[in-house]
Motif scaffolding. Structure first.
Motif, PDB file in Angstrom:
ATOM      1  N   TYR A  30       0.849  -1.186   0.000  1.00  0.00           N
ATOM      2  CA  TYR A  30       0.000   0.000   0.000  1.00  0.00           C
ATOM      3  C   TYR A  30       0.891   1.244   0.000  1.00  0.00           C
ATOM      4  N   SER A  44      -2.575   3.664  -3.689  1.00  0.00           N
ATOM      5  CA  SER A  44      -2.405   2.570  -4.643  1.00  0.00           C
ATOM      6  C   SER A  44      -2.030   1.306  -3.882  1.00  0.00           C
ATOM      7  N   GLU A  54      -0.401  -2.611  -4.647  1.00  0.00           N
ATOM      8  CA  GLU A  54       0.282  -3.464  -5.615  1.00  0.00           C
ATOM      9  C   GLU A  54       0.387  -4.883  -5.063  1.00  0.00           C
ATOM     10  N   ASN A  80       4.629  -8.627 -10.389  1.00  0.00           N
ATOM     11  CA  ASN A  80       4.017  -7.597  -9.548  1.00  0.00           C
ATOM     12  C   ASN A  80       3.048  -6.809 -10.412  1.00  0.00           C
ATOM     13  N   LYS A  81       1.904  -6.451  -9.815  1.00  0.00           N
ATOM     14  CA  LYS A  81       0.944  -5.662 -10.591  1.00  0.00           C
ATOM     15  C   LYS A  81       0.119  -4.784  -9.669  1.00  0.00           C
ATOM     16  N   LYS A  82      -0.211  -3.598 -10.169  1.00  0.00           N
ATOM     17  CA  LYS A  82      -1.068  -2.689  -9.428  1.00  0.00           C
ATOM     18  C   LYS A  82      -2.481  -3.260  -9.487  1.00  0.00           C
ATOM     19  N   SER A 134      -6.086   1.446  -7.361  1.00  0.00           N
ATOM     20  CA  SER A 134      -5.575   2.807  -7.161  1.00  0.00           C
ATOM     21  C   SER A 134      -6.732   3.787  -7.276  1.00  0.00           C
TER      22      SER A 134
END
Length: 157
Positions: A44, A52, A54, A64-66, A69
């Motif tokens: 966070y 956002s 992730e 890894n990806k968001k 958000s």
């Protein structure tokens, strides 16, 4: 008029009504909420105007990806600002760790409020000031799946 202002002042003090704070102080809150048994971490990042989250995978091949958000509304910005203006990071320790549990609830919190910085590691330990921080963060997260879970001990509920 003077009586009116005196009455308002008394009500504000007696009722402990929180006044909006000046939100010119820059802040950044980073939380790594690890899920060791599931091999991933939610990261966070919250600042004065955005949040956002992730996904950080812990398995070979994970990317890894968001996953979430948003821009914070003025009300959300004010809520975070009001909380942080009363949050004294100097009183917090750098670690709250239950030595008797090796797995479970694992978090790292990095706080930067104005010129103050603090990194806190939490492992299977309840600390009421951090509970308040997580509550205010959760209040601006719309999706239940992304809220930060931080359980109070049975005696505190």
């Amino acid at each position: 008029m003077r009586l009116f202002l005196t009455t308002i002042f008394f009500l504000l003090v007696a009722c402990d009504i929180k006044q909006p704070q000046d939100c010119n102080t820059k802040y950044r809150i980073c939380v790594w909420n690890a899920h060791p048994s599931k091999a991933y971490t939610d990261y966070y990042k919250i600042n004065n105007d955005s949040l956002s989250i992730e996904f950080i995978g812990g398995v070979v091949g994970d990317t890894n990806k968001k996953i979430f958000s948003k821009a914070l509304t003025k009300v959300e910005q004010q809520s975070l600002c009001n909380y942080l203006s009363t949050f004294d990071i100097d009183t917090l320790k750098s670690a709250y760790i239950n030595q008797f549990v090796e797995d479970g609830d694992q978090k790292r919190i990095e706080l930067k409020i104005g010129t103050k910085n603090k990194t806190i590691d939490v492992s299977n330990f309840y600390q009421k000031d951090l509970d308040g921080l997580f509550e205010v963060i959760n209040s601006v997260i719309d999706n239940k799946r992304y809220k930060i879970y931080y359980e109070k001990p049975a005696a505190s509920k």
